[in-house]
Design a protein around this motif. Sequence first.
Motif, short mmCIF file in Angstrom:
data_model
loop_
_atom_site.label_atom_id
_atom_site.label_comp_id
_atom_site.label_asym_id
_atom_site.label_seq_id
_atom_site.Cartn_x
_atom_site.Cartn_y
_atom_site.Cartn_z
N TRP A 100 0.79 -1.09 0.23
CA TRP A 100 -0.58 -0.30 0.37
C TRP A 100 1.18 1.15 -0.06
CZ3 TRP A 100 -5.59 -0.32 0.92
CH2 TRP A 100 -6.11 -1.23 0.84
N ARG A 101 0.44 2.66 -0.22
CA ARG A 101 1.22 3.67 -1.01
C ARG A 101 0.41 4.42 0.82
NH1 ARG A 101 -0.76 7.18 -4.00
NH2 ARG A 101 -2.77 5.96 -5.41
N THR A 102 0.85 4.90 2.11
CA THR A 102 0.84 5.74 3.08
C THR A 102 1.56 6.74 3.43
OG1 THR A 102 3.05 4.69 3.96
CG2 THR A 102 0.87 2.92 4.35
N SER A 103 0.31 7.50 3.89
CA SER A 103 0.64 9.14 4.35
C SER A 103 1.48 8.95 5.52
CB SER A 103 -0.74 9.34 4.58
OG SER A 103 -0.77 9.49 6.02
N LEU A 104 1.37 9.69 6.00
CA LEU A 104 2.11 10.11 7.55
C LEU A 104 1.39 10.39 8.54
CD1 LEU A 104 4.73 13.37 6.38
CD2 LEU A 104 5.54 10.35 6.55
N VAL A 105 1.74 9.58 9.98
CA VAL A 105 0.95 9.39 10.27
C VAL A 105 0.50 10.87 11.23
CG1 VAL A 105 0.99 8.50 13.25
CG2 VAL A 105 1.70 7.71 11.44
N ASP A 111 -13.69 15.78 19.38
CA ASP A 111 -14.63 16.00 21.04
C ASP A 111 -13.69 16.01 22.39
OD1 ASP A 111 -16.48 15.94 19.46
OD2 ASP A 111 -17.19 13.95 19.31
N GLY A 112 -12.76 16.37 21.86
CA GLY A 112 -11.22 16.41 22.99
C GLY A 112 -10.72 15.30 23.29
N THR A 113 -10.93 13.97 22.92
CA THR A 113 -10.36 12.41 22.51
C THR A 113 -8.65 12.61 21.46
OG1 THR A 113 -11.91 11.42 23.04
CG2 THR A 113 -10.22 10.66 21.58
N ALA A 114 -7.52 12.53 22.52
CA ALA A 114 -6.52 13.09 20.98
C ALA A 114 -5.81 11.51 20.51
CB ALA A 114 -4.81 13.27 21.54
N GLY A 115 -5.46 11.34 19.30
CA GLY A 115 -5.58 10.32 18.87
C GLY A 115 -3.83 10.68 17.12
N GLN A 116 -4.84 9.52 16.22
CA GLN A 116 -3.46 9.78 15.54
C GLN A 116 -4.27 8.81 14.09
OE1 GLN A 116 -0.16 6.84 16.64
NE2 GLN A 116 1.23 8.75 17.01
N GLU A 117 -3.73 9.22 13.14
CA GLU A 117 -4.93 8.34 11.70
C GLU A 117 -3.88 9.16 10.71
OE1 GLU A 117 -7.78 10.98 10.92
OE2 GLU A 117 -6.79 12.28 9.86
N PHE A 118 -3.48 7.92 9.94
CA PHE A 118 -2.86 7.67 8.59
C PHE A 118 -3.89 6.89 7.61
CE2 PHE A 118 -1.02 3.40 10.06
CZ PHE A 118 -1.98 2.32 8.69
N THR A 119 -3.64 7.80 6.38
CA THR A 119 -3.95 6.82 4.76
C THR A 119 -3.57 6.28 4.36
OG1 THR A 119 -4.27 8.66 3.51
CG2 THR A 119 -5.99 9.02 4.80
N ALA A 120 -4.05 5.60 3.15
CA ALA A 120 -3.24 4.35 2.53
C ALA A 120 -3.99 3.80 1.47
CB ALA A 120 -2.79 3.21 3.19
N ALA A 121 -3.77 3.71 -0.12
CA ALA A 121 -4.40 3.49 -0.81
C ALA A 121 -3.77 1.84 -1.63
CB ALA A 121 -3.65 5.44 -2.13
N ARG A 122 -4.46 1.07 -2.25
CA ARG A 122 -3.94 0.57 -2.99
C ARG A 122 -4.58 -0.05 -4.34
NH1 ARG A 122 -2.36 -5.58 -0.63
NH2 ARG A 122 -4.86 -5.93 -1.01
N LEU A 128 -8.56 4.17 5.49
CA LEU A 128 -7.78 5.13 6.97
C LEU A 128 -8.28 4.34 8.06
CD1 LEU A 128 -8.15 7.69 8.01
CD2 LEU A 128 -10.55 7.70 8.46
N VAL A 129 -6.80 4.66 8.80
CA VAL A 129 -6.57 4.53 10.06
C VAL A 129 -6.89 5.26 10.80
CG1 VAL A 129 -4.88 2.43 11.89
CG2 VAL A 129 -5.31 2.10 9.56
N GLN A 130 -7.27 4.72 12.72
CA GLN A 130 -7.39 6.03 13.20
C GLN A 130 -7.67 5.66 14.36
OE1 GLN A 130 -11.64 7.81 12.71
NE2 GLN A 130 -10.12 9.70 12.21
N SER A 131 -6.72 5.70 15.74
CA SER A 131 -7.21 5.04 16.72
C SER A 131 -7.47 6.90 18.43
CB SER A 131 -5.80 4.90 17.23
OG SER A 131 -4.97 6.09 17.31
N GLY A 132 -8.22 6.73 18.99
CA GLY A 132 -8.37 6.51 19.48
C GLY A 132 -9.48 8.18 19.28
#
Length: 253
Positions: A100-105, A111-122, A128-132
């Motif tokens: 997969w081609r991926t973006s930076l994290v 809503d006040g909840t911190a997290g991370q995400e990145f996207t990918a293409a194939r 789209l992958v998200q946490s929190g």
Amino acid sequence: MAVMVPLTGMLGAWLGWQHAAALPAEAEMLAIVEVLTPGDPPAKLERRDHIAGLIYAVDEENPRFISGADDYGAGYVEADFYVGITQLGPLAHRIEAAGWRTSLVRATELDGTAGQEFTAARGDWRLLVQSGNRNQKAMAYVERSEPPAALVLSVVFAVLGAGLGRVLSRGARRGLGLSGTLAFLLLTVNSILAGTALVTDLVSTTGTGLFPLPWEYSATVLVRPLTLTGLLFLIIWLCRLVVRGVSGSPRHP
């Protein structure tokens, strides 16, 4: 012309999206999750196979044809994870190694909840992958990539819209009147949003992010009633232009 180009480009995109590829089957989605979190199957899979429509089934029970709805999209398959995930870097490296081609994290906050995400293409999919962020759970979310036909038809129809806009501009010189003025004013909001989405989709073909549907903004709250009313006034204005052209009568205020 500024109003007609996004409107017709939006129609072309809609026609092209009818030829979009299928979403991942259950086995394919489980394989994606296995790459992301080896040995940890998802807590659940949720899918909406429509090409375009309301995201949540509960919304379809109370459709808002006039007022619009904000939860609108191109269908998806979503996997919620059992495991708590706070750092997505390892997941991004694994899915990239799988082709997969991926973006930076990126750091996120919802809503006040911190997290991370990145996207990918194939191929035909965007991930789209998200946490929190959503329901305090990490998730993987797959949508379709925009089909090439949608890009081609949106450009073709936008060119046709430019020609139509030139024709209508000649009619505007004979007078917009109240109906014509209201039509173009009310359609401006949708045209700006749809035009932005058309440009974004064109740029996104080389990226990894999800594609906005150019016509989805015409379905959202507030924009839909403005768009429907604007189209109604546009039809009234066009009918008056035709009648005046046939009768040869002068413009009335």
